[in-house]
Design a protein around this motif. Sequence first.
Motif, PDB file in Angstrom:
ATOM      1  N   ILE A  76      -3.730   9.210   4.756  1.00  9.47           N
ATOM      2  CA  ILE A  76      -2.656   9.005   4.071  1.00  9.47           C
ATOM      3  C   ILE A  76      -1.386  10.055   4.566  1.00  9.47           C
ATOM      4  O   ILE A  76      -0.385   9.428   4.894  1.00  9.47           O
ATOM      5  CB  ILE A  76      -2.747   9.285   2.673  1.00  9.47           C
ATOM      6  N   PRO A  77      -1.639  11.129   4.926  1.00  8.59           N
ATOM      7  CA  PRO A  77      -0.416  11.867   5.632  1.00  8.59           C
ATOM      8  C   PRO A  77       0.219  11.191   6.697  1.00  8.59           C
ATOM      9  O   PRO A  77       1.330  11.179   6.669  1.00  8.59           O
ATOM     10  CB  PRO A  77      -1.118  13.241   5.993  1.00  8.59           C
ATOM     11  N   GLU A  78      -0.569  10.826   7.641  1.00  9.87           N
ATOM     12  CA  GLU A  78      -0.025  10.064   8.771  1.00  9.87           C
ATOM     13  C   GLU A  78       0.808   8.822   8.365  1.00  9.87           C
ATOM     14  O   GLU A  78       1.833   8.438   9.034  1.00  9.87           O
ATOM     15  CB  GLU A  78      -0.789   9.649   9.803  1.00  9.87           C
ATOM     16  N   THR A  79       0.206   8.086   7.411  1.00 13.23           N
ATOM     17  CA  THR A  79       0.848   6.944   7.048  1.00 13.23           C
ATOM     18  C   THR A  79       2.016   6.994   6.348  1.00 13.23           C
ATOM     19  O   THR A  79       3.022   6.355   6.759  1.00 13.23           O
ATOM     20  CB  THR A  79      -0.208   6.050   5.786  1.00 13.23           C
ATOM     21  N   VAL A  80       2.096   8.248   5.516  1.00 12.04           N
ATOM     22  CA  VAL A  80       3.421   8.409   4.937  1.00 12.04           C
ATOM     23  C   VAL A  80       4.436   8.826   5.644  1.00 12.04           C
ATOM     24  O   VAL A  80       5.595   8.466   5.465  1.00 12.04           O
ATOM     25  CB  VAL A  80       3.173   9.352   3.738  1.00 12.04           C
ATOM     26  N   ALA A  81       4.161   9.688   6.733  1.00  7.84           N
ATOM     27  CA  ALA A  81       4.803  10.226   7.790  1.00  7.84           C
ATOM     28  C   ALA A  81       5.619   8.966   8.634  1.00  7.84           C
ATOM     29  O   ALA A  81       6.786   8.962   8.727  1.00  7.84           O
ATOM     30  CB  ALA A  81       4.354  11.203   8.630  1.00  7.84           C
ATOM     31  N   GLN A  82       4.781   8.153   8.638  1.00  2.00           N
ATOM     32  CA  GLN A  82       5.300   6.897   9.597  1.00  2.00           C
ATOM     33  C   GLN A  82       6.109   6.097   8.663  1.00  2.00           C
ATOM     34  O   GLN A  82       7.244   5.559   9.068  1.00  2.00           O
ATOM     35  CB  GLN A  82       3.876   6.301  10.192  1.00  2.00           C
ATOM     36  N   ALA A  83       5.663   5.784   7.497  1.00  2.19           N
ATOM     37  CA  ALA A  83       6.646   5.217   6.417  1.00  2.19           C
ATOM     38  C   ALA A  83       7.886   5.735   6.450  1.00  2.19           C
ATOM     39  O   ALA A  83       8.958   5.092   6.521  1.00  2.19           O
ATOM     40  CB  ALA A  83       5.658   4.795   5.305  1.00  2.19           C
ATOM     41  N   SER A  84       8.104   7.126   6.168  1.00  2.00           N
ATOM     42  CA  SER A  84       9.330   7.628   5.944  1.00  2.00           C
ATOM     43  C   SER A  84      10.018   7.610   7.429  1.00  2.00           C
ATOM     44  O   SER A  84      11.358   7.138   7.232  1.00  2.00           O
ATOM     45  CB  SER A  84       9.040   9.076   5.830  1.00  2.00           C
ATOM     46  N   GLY A  85       9.529   7.620   8.461  1.00  2.00           N
ATOM     47  CA  GLY A  85      10.119   7.362   9.791  1.00  2.00           C
ATOM     48  C   GLY A  85      10.655   5.979   9.675  1.00  2.00           C
ATOM     49  O   GLY A  85      11.851   5.947  10.167  1.00  2.00           O
ATOM     50  N   ALA A  86       9.946   4.846   9.540  1.00  2.00           N
ATOM     51  CA  ALA A  86      10.233   3.554   9.580  1.00  2.00           C
ATOM     52  C   ALA A  86      11.633   3.324   8.493  1.00  2.00           C
ATOM     53  O   ALA A  86      12.550   2.868   8.966  1.00  2.00           O
ATOM     54  CB  ALA A  86       9.269   2.644   9.327  1.00  2.00           C
ATOM     55  N   GLY A  97       0.822  -1.296  -0.090  1.00  2.00           N
ATOM     56  CA  GLY A  97      -0.028   0.072   0.143  1.00  2.00           C
ATOM     57  C   GLY A  97       0.952   1.239   0.020  1.00  2.00           C
ATOM     58  O   GLY A  97       2.077   1.010  -0.405  1.00  2.00           O
ATOM     59  N   ILE A  98       0.249   2.475   0.148  1.00  2.00           N
ATOM     60  CA  ILE A  98       0.914   3.372   0.289  1.00  2.00           C
ATOM     61  C   ILE A  98       2.401   3.443   1.182  1.00  2.00           C
ATOM     62  O   ILE A  98       3.369   4.031   0.990  1.00  2.00           O
ATOM     63  CB  ILE A  98      -0.040   4.973   0.254  1.00  2.00           C
ATOM     64  N   ALA A  99       1.917   2.853   2.389  1.00  7.01           N
ATOM     65  CA  ALA A  99       2.736   2.884   3.441  1.00  7.01           C
ATOM     66  C   ALA A  99       4.077   2.169   2.922  1.00  7.01           C
ATOM     67  O   ALA A  99       5.275   2.209   3.013  1.00  7.01           O
ATOM     68  CB  ALA A  99       2.286   2.351   4.612  1.00  7.01           C
ATOM     69  N   GLY A 100       3.882   0.938   2.421  1.00  7.77           N
ATOM     70  CA  GLY A 100       5.013   0.007   1.954  1.00  7.77           C
ATOM     71  C   GLY A 100       5.794   0.504   0.843  1.00  7.77           C
ATOM     72  O   GLY A 100       6.888   0.553   0.798  1.00  7.77           O
ATOM     73  N   ILE A 101       4.777   1.191  -0.037  1.00 12.54           N
ATOM     74  CA  ILE A 101       5.583   1.924  -1.345  1.00 12.54           C
ATOM     75  C   ILE A 101       6.549   2.969  -1.049  1.00 12.54           C
ATOM     76  O   ILE A 101       7.586   3.164  -1.031  1.00 12.54           O
ATOM     77  CB  ILE A 101       4.299   2.542  -2.224  1.00 12.54           C
ATOM     78  N   GLN A 102       6.135   3.866   0.045  1.00  8.30           N
ATOM     79  CA  GLN A 102       6.739   4.951   0.623  1.00  8.30           C
ATOM     80  C   GLN A 102       8.208   4.508   1.333  1.00  8.30           C
ATOM     81  O   GLN A 102       9.250   4.909   0.980  1.00  8.30           O
ATOM     82  CB  GLN A 102       6.170   5.755   1.475  1.00  8.30           C
ATOM     83  N   ALA A 103       7.912   3.596   2.220  1.00  6.93           N
ATOM     84  CA  ALA A 103       9.056   2.847   3.053  1.00  6.93           C
ATOM     85  C   ALA A 103      10.084   2.530   1.954  1.00  6.93           C
ATOM     86  O   ALA A 103      11.207   2.446   2.264  1.00  6.93           O
ATOM     87  CB  ALA A 103       8.428   1.940   3.885  1.00  6.93           C
TER      88      ALA A 103
END
Lengths: 150, 301, 199, 663
Positions: free
Chosen positions: D549-559, D149-155
């Motif tokens: 989505i904004p929170e998801t992406v922030a967390q993904a970049s954090g991870a 998903g967007i989380a995995g893609i971003q990470a």
Amino acid sequence: MAEYEPKIIAFVCNWCTYAGADLTGTSRIHYAPNVRVVRLPCTGRIDFMLILQAFGQGADGVIVSGCHPGDCHYTAGNFHARRRWMLFRRLLDFVGVDMRRVTFSWVSAAEGAKWAELVNSVVADVRKLGPYEEFPQRLGGPGQKPIEVA
Amino acid sequence: MRFGFFPGCSQEGSSREYQESLREVASRLGIELAEIPDWNCCGATAAHTLNHRLALALPARTLALAEQAGLDEVVVPCSACYNRLAGTRHELLHDEALRQQITDIIEMNWHGATRILNVLEWLNRVAGELPGHVSAPFGHRVACYYGCYLTRPKALAACRRIEDPIEMDELVRAVGAEPIRWAYKVECCGAGLSVSRTESVARLSERIVSDAVERGAEAIVVACPMCHTNLDLRRDAILAAAPPGGRSRLASIPVLYISQVIGLAMGVSPRPLGLHRHHVPVRLSAAPPSVAPVAPGEGEE
Amino acid sequence: MSAPVKHADGTAGLAEAVAAATGESVFNCYQCGKCTAGCPLAEEMDLAPNQVLRLLQLGQPGMDEEVLGSLSIWLCLTCEQCSTRCPQEVDIPKITDWLRQESQRRGVANKKAKAILAFHKSFLDTIRRGGRLHEVGLITTFKLRTWRLFQDVLVAPKLLARGKLSILPHRIEGHAGVKRIFERCEAEPANPAHKGDQA
Amino acid sequence: MPRIGVFICHCGENIGATVDCAAVAQAAGRLPGVVHAVDYKYMCSDPGQSLIKEAIREKRLTGVVVGACSPRMHEPTFRRACAEAGLNPFLCEMANLREHCSWVHEKGEVTTQKAIDLVRMLVEKVKRNRPLTPIRVPITKRALVLGGGIAGIQAALDIANAGHKVVLVERDPSIGGHMAQLSETFPTLDCSQCILTPRMVEVAQHPNITLYTYSELESLDGFIGNFRATIRKKARSVDESLCTGCGACIQKCAQKKIPSEFNAGLGRRTAIYVPFPQAVPNKPVIDRARCTYYKSGRCKLCEKACPTKAIRFDQEDELVTIDVGAVVVATGYDVKPTSFFPEYGYGEYKDVITGLQFERLASASGPTLGEIRRPSDNEVPKKIVFIACAGSRDPAKGIHYCSKICCMYTAKHAMLYSHKVHDGQAYVFYMDIRAGGKMYEEFVRRAVEEDHVRYVRGRVSRIYQKDGKLIVKGVDTLLNSRPVEVEADLVVLATAMTAQPDAEELAQKLKVSYDGDKFLNEAHPKLRPVEMNTAGIFVAGACQAPKDIPETVAQASGAASKVAGMFSRDELSREPVVAVVNRQPPPVWSTCVGCFLCETACAYQAIEREEIRGRDGSLIRTIAKVNESVCQGCGTCVALCRSKSIDLQGYTNEQVYAELLAL
Ligand SMILES: Cc1cc2nc3c(=O)[nH]c(=O)nc-3n(C[C@H](O)[C@H](O)[C@H](O)COP(=O)(O)OP(=O)(O)OC[C@H]3O[C@@H](n4cnc5c(N)ncnc54)[C@H](O)[C@@H]3O)c2cc1C
Ligand SMILES: Cc1cc2nc3c(=O)[nH]c(=O)nc-3n(C[C@H](O)[C@H](O)[C@H](O)COP(=O)(O)OP(=O)(O)OC[C@H]3O[C@@H](n4cnc5c(N)ncnc54)[C@H](O)[C@@H]3O)c2cc1C
Ligand code: SF4
Ligand code: SF4
Ligand code: SF4
Ligand code: SF4
Ligand code: SF4
Ligand code: SF4
Ligand code: SF4
Ligand code: SF4
């Protein structure tokens, strides 16, 4: 014995209560000097035998203090501790420890004043109870070897 | 087969056709209904409203008598009585202190041995016997009306689907009727306010009858004397509460007990089933259903 | 159970008494209104079910009395529609049952509820006497209590004609025992768990 | 014999004014084993440290106690000094004479006595300290990302752009997750696919990313820096290397009426399919459960149609094993279906749909090409009702928590509806409007003020169907609890966001913890929001909790930055405060009795099982073993072990009891 000074041993965790007591110091809050702190990584590390040993060593009162539930540095450590404290209570009671002499508490790294209050109130309470003579005698007096664990 | 039986007060009086038809159906199925000796009134809404302890003690006496009589299961046709008896049993089994208090009051022991069955539970239990007995399938579109006390509260769980129960629908289907899908299966008819606030009952019951009629039901089927009283006996009040234009359509739809529907399907003649006792006359032609039955719970597809 | 709520003058609130007697906390209600939306009689009520709870939650001076004096608590049919759908599992009928009994005990029952009360009392009277409901007796007592002589006269003959009314009451063998049950249940205060008395 | 040195610090006046430092040093000097005891004005100063270093060398000290400030302040300083003088740093302890003594007590004998006690305790402890070495763990610099998903893609992109290898595993035939299904996104109303698809393509083309779609994690072994993952590549029945994505097979497929998952059941798909036109990879899979050939042994129309002969009916699942150093879990969420709601018709009314279905109706790529048409008869609904908190905040039947995003997407839906159906009216039944976020409240206000969405504060009791309308029975609690009945053409339920149905299973595979609702747990809700309690495993996106989505992406970049930070070193190094299980010469081997109480106590899964075998290979005993790269050193296991077989380095039973015995 004109001036009875109770001897208190405190088992505290490194992350919360030890740091809280540091804050008491930096805030220059005064409290009774009767307490001796044993630093441990987490209240999860504390076991029942340590408390017995403290009494065996002549303590008149024991404090066990760590992080607030949910704030533990080690996710689950103090939940284990909390559950175990219930068990400790029963065990200590069973062995014949005067439960008024054991205080479980939570002091966070931000609660400098609470640490001072805790120590003062325990000292005052234990002072009222008087020296805990029965217990060390039962174990053969201070200075003996660590209690062997089954 | 033998089951304990608690007729309840109204079936000795204003709803005696319910008892008559139930006993008729049972005897044809070879089932003995053993009445609880010297049972008393469950206290209904009145006790509930005025005195909580009384609302438990009255049913408790009957429960204790059933237990003394060695009845494992008791069929309770009236859903209000069922609610009181099953509810009392539930409450006393879950509160030791309360049970002690109540058994002291009724001066009897009680252990909770007897289970309480509502009429649908019981009929579905013996439904396996039905097919062999159906000689005149009840070929009509019917609206199965459950009301409040068969589906609620959840703790008594008399029906599986609380908002859209299907137990009665399954029964009528088994005897050849076609249950319709409609919106008022579990809406309250006004229950115990029948005498004291007839207007309220009329207003609530009018919606029920209207929806059944509008959706093409030829009859309403019930399993509770209170529902029957409100939908049948109070029909004149219902008509008065209806918007002027629609009154005539609402006048003729009959209200049958589930036991009467089954009895008719078994070929029992109207009189032993007590059909003549209804306020709204039961005149149903023997026409087969026009549409193939739809299983409740199925989509429109 | 919920924390005790006190009135400004220090007396215990009704919310606390409800909790003590029924085990139900009115504070579980988050005022979504779903109960009222489904209640068959909400339109006729002076206080909607959720408003009854709200008044109890706030417990400001006069609010408890407003609840006890309301018509709503007498109209409730105990149909359990509200509690069945309540997301917070507040058992409104259970609370209402208790409120009615408390309202009676304090003698503040709504005047418009007279007929309902009379019906229930008449109902119990016939059971007290014979152990079972006697419908003719019920209607007669009810008429006497409410002076509604003409209403339902139309229905009674219909019932008689269809063999649905028994003129003579049935008396069960254990009727004396039933009477004793009544005496015991009525002897003790109807709401024993209620502690907070108001001036 | 121990040779301990004690160094008492005055800290200027801080300690010296209250405690008689010289007396403390003298008393310490008399303790058994102490060969050197001095006091000095500022121990942490250069000359102070030199004092210690010299003493270590000259007096051949085997242990050092510094009586000064809190160890939380200067322990690293003094340990470093010891190390520089050749003494193992873990043979240095500090007695806290300042924060715990001079600053909190009056000047006088009692306070000095306490200071002496504190020093004595630590002297007894340090005698029993053992030299320890920091733990070093090598790192495999490749990350595994679960969920595309967007989380995995971003990470995956962030880690790959930091120069590290990434393996991205997605269960579905395409990456994209829920975001690919969305129409436009709050609060800016930008088109979801327009911002997502370029990222998806980037993933597919990135040299550092290996993409496994239609694949799942089979198992994960190992520990931080050194995991081994086994991945099941489900049989696509299509040879990806040959397939060009021409779509001829799809055109010809015999099965055409399968509800499309991507369209949330509102559209249809074939048995051989790509979930949506922009799918990555854009290569079909055969849904074997629905394919005529797999059901009846006949058909193969697709095979005949395929110009490149890519169809492989006999393809089998493939297991791939890869070594990775870190794992990012980004497996997303699920939504409750309408059949979950009894009072709203048990899912039987076609025109009662979920928010996700509405997204598909509003999406230009959806089954209605972006026109709002209701499923039952394809009519444009003139009255539409949105029900917020459907299943959320409903402890009785649904879930107790707030799904967090539905207030916002409901406002968005009502707004999109108003923009598309000008003569329509939208109603929202709500309990509270939760719109905390940048421009969120403004967004909701716009729906009310500009688009005239009618917000009714109250929960809907029931929906039923009558004459083709859906009767929605609610109440307005702001209007004296007046009943509000709306005859709606379409009803949209903002159904609860829940954990993936298999979240628990996955968590057990990964040995990470999860909450009562099956959402995965971060290590600390505030300070370690992207780490998990198992070292080396990180979390991002809605698998941890409902989020937008904004929170998801922030967390993904954090991870991703945590992973990149970890990969920036070649080895991990940590304090050796870890548990160890004792080992003794045979025939005892260890006093561990193999009860594995410690295993149940450890929240970090640091306890492993070790089999002790005789020379002939026969199993003698299974005992506990601590994985020191995973152990966090909390000591819980030590307290639980009844046979005292496991001990915590740095805080051993012997050390702690010695402290007590000094009193
Ligand atoms: C109706 C609706 C409207 C919304 N509108 C907006 C909006 O306007 N703006 C906004 O910011 N947010 C919106 N959201 C929220 C948004 O959808 C989420 O924040 C976002 O999709 C979360 O991304 P994710 O990657 O964490 O999870 P997902 O999108 O769920 O992705 C998870 C991926 O992991 C895969 N997966 C799952 N399990 C496994 C496994 N075991 N192994 C391998 N792969 C697995 C799944 O197949 C999926 O591809 C909306 C949500 C809904 C329901
Ligand atoms: C009353 C209140 C209660 C709260 N309670 C909670 C709670 O219970 N839980 C929770 O999670 N959150 C809570 N918060 C929110 C929490 O305070 C913030 O989320 C958090 O502090 C934000 O951290 P920050 O580092 O972004 O900003 P800040 O804490 O504001 O830190 C910014 C720092 O940057 C410095 N700075 C500013 N400008 C410059 C400059 N130009 N150059 C150099 N330095 C600069 C400032 O001096 C300051 O030290 C609460 C907030 C408030 C107001
Ligand atoms: S449904 Fe329940 S929570 Fe909602 S207002 Fe009624 S009692 Fe309160
Ligand atoms: S139980 Fe009473 S309050 Fe609840 S829905 Fe029925 S009538 Fe209304
Ligand atoms: S070592 Fe600590 S106590 Fe000593 S001077 Fe430095 S800061 Fe002060
Ligand atoms: S074999 Fe299966 S996938 Fe291929 S065309 Fe037939 S049904 Fe479709
Ligand atoms: S027809 Fe062949 S090449 Fe074209 S998409 Fe299908 S499998 Fe791929
Ligand atoms: S976000 Fe809004 S709609 Fe969703 S559960 Fe929370 S309050 Fe309800
Ligand atoms: S608790 Fe102790 S004895 Fe039991 S397995 Fe763990 S180390 Fe061994
Ligand atoms: S010390 Fe804590 S983290 Fe380490 S093995 Fe023991 S319980 Fe687990």
